[in-house]
Design a protein around this motif. Sequence first.
Motif, PDB file in Angstrom:
ATOM      1  N   LEU A  30      11.776  29.737  23.642  1.00 17.81           N
ATOM      2  CA  LEU A  30      12.672  30.352  24.616  1.00 17.81           C
ATOM      3  C   LEU A  30      12.251  29.917  26.011  1.00 17.81           C
ATOM      4  CD1 LEU A  30      14.826  32.410  25.587  1.00 17.81           C
ATOM      5  CD2 LEU A  30      13.052  34.182  25.413  1.00 17.81           C
ATOM      6  N   ILE A  31      13.231  29.505  26.819  1.00 17.52           N
ATOM      7  CA  ILE A  31      12.964  29.086  28.196  1.00 17.52           C
ATOM      8  C   ILE A  31      13.819  29.941  29.125  1.00 17.52           C
ATOM      9  CG2 ILE A  31      13.059  27.188  29.853  1.00 17.52           C
ATOM     10  CD1 ILE A  31      12.831  25.277  27.390  1.00 17.52           C
ATOM     11  N   ASP A  32      13.157  30.716  29.971  1.00 14.53           N
ATOM     12  CA  ASP A  32      13.850  31.630  30.887  1.00 14.53           C
ATOM     13  C   ASP A  32      13.649  31.148  32.313  1.00 14.53           C
ATOM     14  OD1 ASP A  32      15.111  33.805  32.049  1.00 14.53           O
ATOM     15  OD2 ASP A  32      13.274  34.995  32.077  1.00 14.53           O
ATOM     16  N   ILE A  33      14.748  30.783  32.972  1.00 15.95           N
ATOM     17  CA  ILE A  33      14.687  30.314  34.354  1.00 15.95           C
ATOM     18  C   ILE A  33      15.286  31.378  35.258  1.00 15.95           C
ATOM     19  CG2 ILE A  33      15.412  28.502  35.963  1.00 15.95           C
ATOM     20  CD1 ILE A  33      15.383  26.547  33.652  1.00 15.95           C
ATOM     21  N   ASP A  34      14.429  32.169  35.867  1.00 17.41           N
ATOM     22  CA  ASP A  34      14.818  33.220  36.802  1.00 17.41           C
ATOM     23  C   ASP A  34      15.775  34.238  36.192  1.00 17.41           C
ATOM     24  OD1 ASP A  34      13.456  33.404  39.171  1.00 17.41           O
ATOM     25  OD2 ASP A  34      15.124  32.779  40.446  1.00 17.41           O
ATOM     26  N   VAL A  46      10.416  41.892  22.611  1.00 14.98           N
ATOM     27  CA  VAL A  46       9.265  40.988  22.501  1.00 14.98           C
ATOM     28  C   VAL A  46       8.244  41.612  21.567  1.00 14.98           C
ATOM     29  CG1 VAL A  46       7.452  39.755  23.751  1.00 14.98           C
ATOM     30  CG2 VAL A  46       9.679  40.145  24.850  1.00 14.98           C
ATOM     31  N   ASP A  47       7.848  40.860  20.510  1.00 14.35           N
ATOM     32  CA  ASP A  47       6.898  41.390  19.535  1.00 14.35           C
ATOM     33  C   ASP A  47       6.170  40.248  18.841  1.00 14.35           C
ATOM     34  OD1 ASP A  47       8.702  40.313  17.677  1.00 14.35           O
ATOM     35  OD2 ASP A  47       9.609  42.252  17.202  1.00 14.35           O
ATOM     36  N   ARG A  48       5.520  40.548  17.748  1.00  9.19           N
ATOM     37  CA  ARG A  48       4.705  39.555  17.047  1.00  9.19           C
ATOM     38  C   ARG A  48       5.536  38.412  16.457  1.00  9.19           C
ATOM     39  NH1 ARG A  48       1.131  41.855  13.686  1.00  9.19           N
ATOM     40  NH2 ARG A  48       1.402  43.932  14.597  1.00  9.19           N
ATOM     41  N   ALA A  49       6.841  38.620  16.317  1.00  9.82           N
ATOM     42  CA  ALA A  49       7.707  37.580  15.751  1.00  9.82           C
ATOM     43  C   ALA A  49       8.386  36.725  16.816  1.00  9.82           C
ATOM     44  CB  ALA A  49       8.772  38.222  14.868  1.00  9.82           C
ATOM     45  N   SER A  50       8.085  36.962  18.085  1.00 12.40           N
ATOM     46  CA  SER A  50       8.748  36.236  19.168  1.00 12.40           C
ATOM     47  C   SER A  50       8.307  34.776  19.224  1.00 12.40           C
ATOM     48  CB  SER A  50       8.457  36.911  20.512  1.00 12.40           C
ATOM     49  OG  SER A  50       8.994  38.215  20.547  1.00 12.40           O
ATOM     50  N   PRO A  51       9.179  33.890  19.692  1.00 13.32           N
ATOM     51  CA  PRO A  51       8.814  32.477  19.820  1.00 13.32           C
ATOM     52  C   PRO A  51       7.997  32.237  21.084  1.00 13.32           C
ATOM     53  CG  PRO A  51      11.032  32.797  20.618  1.00 13.32           C
ATOM     54  CD  PRO A  51      10.579  34.134  20.091  1.00 13.32           C
ATOM     55  N   PRO A  52       7.373  31.077  21.211  1.00 17.41           N
ATOM     56  CA  PRO A  52       6.719  30.710  22.473  1.00 17.41           C
ATOM     57  C   PRO A  52       7.727  30.743  23.618  1.00 17.41           C
ATOM     58  CG  PRO A  52       6.134  29.184  20.726  1.00 17.41           C
ATOM     59  CD  PRO A  52       7.234  30.034  20.176  1.00 17.41           C
ATOM     60  N   MET A  53       7.250  31.067  24.809  1.00 19.54           N
ATOM     61  CA  MET A  53       8.157  31.223  25.946  1.00 19.54           C
ATOM     62  C   MET A  53       7.658  30.478  27.170  1.00 19.54           C
ATOM     63  SD  MET A  53       9.222  35.256  25.772  1.00 19.54           S
ATOM     64  CE  MET A  53       9.478  36.064  24.183  1.00 19.54           C
ATOM     65  N   LEU A  54       8.614  29.900  27.891  1.00 19.59           N
ATOM     66  CA  LEU A  54       8.362  29.280  29.182  1.00 19.59           C
ATOM     67  C   LEU A  54       9.165  30.038  30.229  1.00 19.59           C
ATOM     68  CD1 LEU A  54       7.498  27.014  31.181  1.00 19.59           C
ATOM     69  CD2 LEU A  54       9.489  25.711  30.376  1.00 19.59           C
ATOM     70  N   PHE A  55       8.489  30.477  31.285  1.00 15.13           N
ATOM     71  CA  PHE A  55       9.148  31.138  32.400  1.00 15.13           C
ATOM     72  C   PHE A  55       9.043  30.234  33.629  1.00 15.13           C
ATOM     73  CE2 PHE A  55       7.681  34.467  29.583  1.00 15.13           C
ATOM     74  CZ  PHE A  55       8.731  35.376  29.557  1.00 15.13           C
ATOM     75  N   VAL A  56      10.171  29.920  34.231  1.00 17.13           N
ATOM     76  CA  VAL A  56      10.188  29.163  35.486  1.00 17.13           C
ATOM     77  C   VAL A  56      10.936  30.007  36.506  1.00 17.13           C
ATOM     78  CG1 VAL A  56      10.806  27.023  36.645  1.00 17.13           C
ATOM     79  CG2 VAL A  56      10.231  26.982  34.206  1.00 17.13           C
ATOM     80  N   ASN A  57      10.258  30.342  37.605  1.00 21.51           N
ATOM     81  CA  ASN A  57      10.826  31.305  38.548  1.00 21.51           C
ATOM     82  C   ASN A  57      10.880  30.791  39.984  1.00 21.51           C
ATOM     83  OD1 ASN A  57       9.270  33.515  36.474  1.00 21.51           O
ATOM     84  ND2 ASN A  57      11.370  33.940  37.083  1.00 21.51           N
TER      85      ASN A  57
END
Length: 312
Positions: free
Chosen positions: A191-195, A242-253
């Motif tokens: 998952l990639i979350d941008i702002d 968000v829990d133990r089954a969540s995928p890796p995440m990238l946050f760009v803010n």
Amino acid sequence: MKKIIIFISLLPILAYAQINRDTSFTIRSAYEKVKKDYPFVKPAEIKTEGLKIFKNIVYYKEGERKLALDLFMPESPKTKLPLIVIVHGGGWRSGHKEMEHPIASRIAQKNYITATVEYRLSTEALYPAAILDVKRAVCWLKKNSGAYKIDTTKIVLMGMSAGGQIAAMAALSDNVEKLSVRECNINAAALIDIDGVFDMTTPSESGKDTIPSKPSAAKQWLGFTYKEKPDLWVEASPLEYVDRASPPMLFVNSSLPRFHAGRDEAIDILNEHGIYSEVYTIENTPHPFWLFHPWQERVVDWVDGFLKKTLN
């Protein structure tokens, strides 16, 4: 020899005449605001070299309403490639999939397949319609993975601003009945979350509805203010899932704290379960930084680096 770029347009989308559209958020409108404080920026451009581009592929139809996506992929992939589904921003009520063509094309040139997705905005349908639309787009792409050389074990959701919140909700809610579609589960690999806001209950988001005649963008999407239905705002917060089954995440803010809401709490949960994450906050940046040069290039490099670590 000059490479040939192939543009394919499939079934057209239904004319938008009967849909009330808010066109306030565009690259041009964002640029007019941003350039006042950042005169050195330029709108990022689409890169087409070495790519095949498929436009307006209808992925879902309900009655006469058709929803479409645009696909970017390397011309001659030798193997199946990861898919990055990109969800545009616009306060849940404005924006369009074409806004993300520049970043989609740049990422595709890094040897990925990218798709920019149309979804129903709040002027047409309230929560959770947008989340379900994005899920249906992913399911359509998984079903048609053979035609586009998609590796269905490497599905990545990526979103910007409100699109980041929508992408996160889609990626994290496979087991939530209200947010499920019959077509498939997402099973996001990253998952990639941008702002995009991860906690909708934060005062900077939930505390805006002080004047009834001026509802916040979130209220217009959810249908109720935080005071009227706080549980609904919790339900629409990616942090809740968000829990133990969540995928890796990238946050760009950006440098604006409002858009960091819930990010650090999510990372704490990921760390508890040994799930990889990365975070980048670019100093002195406006909210829609990803639409502009020179920031977009940095975002693309971070996305590529993150996915090389997590998908391999």
